[in-house]
Design a protein around this motif. Structure first.
Motif, PDB file in Angstrom:
ATOM      1  N   ASP A  59       7.543-108.629 -16.306  1.00 44.67           N
ATOM      2  CA  ASP A  59       7.128-109.594 -15.288  1.00 44.67           C
ATOM      3  C   ASP A  59       6.390-108.860 -14.168  1.00 44.67           C
ATOM      4  O   ASP A  59       6.963-108.022 -13.482  1.00 44.67           O
ATOM      5  CB  ASP A  59       8.358-110.313 -14.732  1.00 44.67           C
ATOM      6  CG  ASP A  59       8.001-111.394 -13.724  1.00 44.67           C
ATOM      7  OD1 ASP A  59       6.805-111.573 -13.426  1.00 44.67           O
ATOM      8  OD2 ASP A  59       8.921-112.062 -13.223  1.00 44.67           O
ATOM      9  N   ALA A 111       1.803-109.197  -6.345  1.00 41.25           N
ATOM     10  CA  ALA A 111       1.771-110.184  -5.263  1.00 41.25           C
ATOM     11  C   ALA A 111       0.735-109.841  -4.196  1.00 41.25           C
ATOM     12  O   ALA A 111       0.112-110.728  -3.602  1.00 41.25           O
ATOM     13  CB  ALA A 111       3.155-110.309  -4.625  1.00 41.25           C
ATOM     14  N   THR A 141      -6.177-110.203 -12.521  1.00 37.92           N
ATOM     15  CA  THR A 141      -6.031-111.137 -13.637  1.00 37.92           C
ATOM     16  C   THR A 141      -5.177-110.488 -14.718  1.00 37.92           C
ATOM     17  O   THR A 141      -5.427-109.341 -15.095  1.00 37.92           O
ATOM     18  CB  THR A 141      -7.403-111.516 -14.240  1.00 37.92           C
ATOM     19  OG1 THR A 141      -8.243-112.053 -13.210  1.00 37.92           O
ATOM     20  CG2 THR A 141      -7.244-112.556 -15.333  1.00 37.92           C
ATOM     21  N   VAL A 142      -4.175-111.214 -15.204  1.00 38.46           N
ATOM     22  CA  VAL A 142      -3.273-110.702 -16.237  1.00 38.46           C
ATOM     23  C   VAL A 142      -3.640-111.324 -17.581  1.00 38.46           C
ATOM     24  O   VAL A 142      -3.705-112.557 -17.712  1.00 38.46           O
ATOM     25  CB  VAL A 142      -1.804-111.011 -15.891  1.00 38.46           C
ATOM     26  CG1 VAL A 142      -0.876-110.499 -16.993  1.00 38.46           C
ATOM     27  CG2 VAL A 142      -1.431-110.390 -14.543  1.00 38.46           C
ATOM     28  N   SER A 201       4.726-110.413 -11.561  1.00 36.24           N
ATOM     29  CA  SER A 201       4.445-111.278 -10.413  1.00 36.24           C
ATOM     30  C   SER A 201       4.732-110.586  -9.085  1.00 36.24           C
ATOM     31  O   SER A 201       3.934-110.671  -8.140  1.00 36.24           O
ATOM     32  CB  SER A 201       5.249-112.581 -10.513  1.00 36.24           C
ATOM     33  OG  SER A 201       6.626-112.313 -10.694  1.00 36.24           O
ATOM     34  N   GLU A 202       5.844-109.865  -8.993  1.00 31.11           N
ATOM     35  CA  GLU A 202       6.193-109.204  -7.740  1.00 31.11           C
ATOM     36  C   GLU A 202       5.250-108.025  -7.469  1.00 31.11           C
ATOM     37  O   GLU A 202       4.751-107.854  -6.356  1.00 31.11           O
ATOM     38  CB  GLU A 202       7.643-108.712  -7.788  1.00 31.11           C
ATOM     39  CG  GLU A 202       8.115-108.099  -6.478  1.00 31.11           C
ATOM     40  CD  GLU A 202       9.585-107.701  -6.519  1.00 31.11           C
ATOM     41  OE1 GLU A 202       9.969-106.824  -5.720  1.00 31.11           O
ATOM     42  OE2 GLU A 202      10.334-108.251  -7.347  1.00 31.11           O
ATOM     43  N   GLU A 203       5.001-107.227  -8.500  1.00 30.96           N
ATOM     44  CA  GLU A 203       4.146-106.047  -8.334  1.00 30.96           C
ATOM     45  C   GLU A 203       2.720-106.411  -7.942  1.00 30.96           C
ATOM     46  O   GLU A 203       2.074-105.698  -7.171  1.00 30.96           O
ATOM     47  CB  GLU A 203       4.126-105.231  -9.626  1.00 30.96           C
ATOM     48  CG  GLU A 203       3.265-103.993  -9.547  1.00 30.96           C
ATOM     49  CD  GLU A 203       3.310-103.147 -10.816  1.00 30.96           C
ATOM     50  OE1 GLU A 203       2.454-102.262 -10.965  1.00 30.96           O
ATOM     51  OE2 GLU A 203       4.205-103.379 -11.663  1.00 30.96           O
TER      52      GLU A 203
END
Length: 209
Positions: free
Chosen positions: A170, A176, A182-183, A172-174
């Protein structure tokens, strides 16, 4: 090798020969200098070669493009990408000398002429590159700091110049603090379970003098 043939159907005879040599070269050098875990050696094409080539599913590199591989370790993702894009220039960098020794020997064994190899910290590298590639050697914030000012101003590819980073889990935090990242989930391209949590992150970087 069958994995590669399934996902990359346009490989030349030379490329097929080079890719087929990877297993023997890494097995041989891994006995002398351990750069790949024994489990991963047995699944070299899945966990290292195909994983590295996930970047190519996101962006094909043009002839004469310049790519910097930071923290290349045993040569990933740089070596597989250099085989796939023989007219693109790759600069593979790692601060650990014994790993760079393996990379030098593997590149020589494959006859790769589009690879430059340097034993150094990323922050000491000069020059400008279209893309900087890596496999999760640090948190994105740290990595961006390492490669600051190394991205060429003019973009020639579909994606804007910047970082193409192989990451897992995941993010999302890294990410932010990087709203323009873009992932790209690799499970969209490869069906093997190994890729369920793996992604390529593209982070365009503005040119800085």
């Amino acid at each position: 090798m069958e994995l590669l043939k399934n996902y990359f159907t346009q490989l030349s005879d030379i490329q097929l020969e080079q890719f087929s040599k990877l297993q023997e070269l890494y097995q041989d050098w891994n006995l002398k200098i351990n750069v790949v875990s024994r489990k991963d050696i047995d699944e070299l094409y899945l966990r290292h070669v195909l994983h590295s080539l996930g970047i190519a599913k996101i962006q094909s590199f043009l002839p004469e493009a310049s790519i910097l591989d930071v923290g290349t370790g045993g040569g990933f993702p740089g070596i597989p990408l250099a085989i796939l894009f023989p007219e693109t220039n790759f600069h593979l960098v790692d601060s650990i000398g014994k790993k760079i020794k393996v990379v030098e020997e593997v590149a020589a064994g494959l006859g790769l002429e589009n690879v430059q190899i340097t034993n150094a910290r990323a922050e000491t590298i000069t020059g400008q590159y279209d893309f900087i590639v890596s496999r999760a050697v640090a948190q994105m914030e740290t990595f961006v700091h390492w490669v600051k000012g190394r991205v060429a101003k003019k973009s020639r590819h579909e994606l804007k110049n910047g970082i193409l980073y192989l990451k897992g889990g995941d993010l999302s935090e890294e990410l932010a603090g990087f709203p323009n990242a873009t992932v790209y989930p690799l499970q969209d391209f490869f069906k093997e379970d190994f890729f369920e949590t793996k992604s390529v992150v593209h982070l365009p970087l503005k040119y800085k003098v």
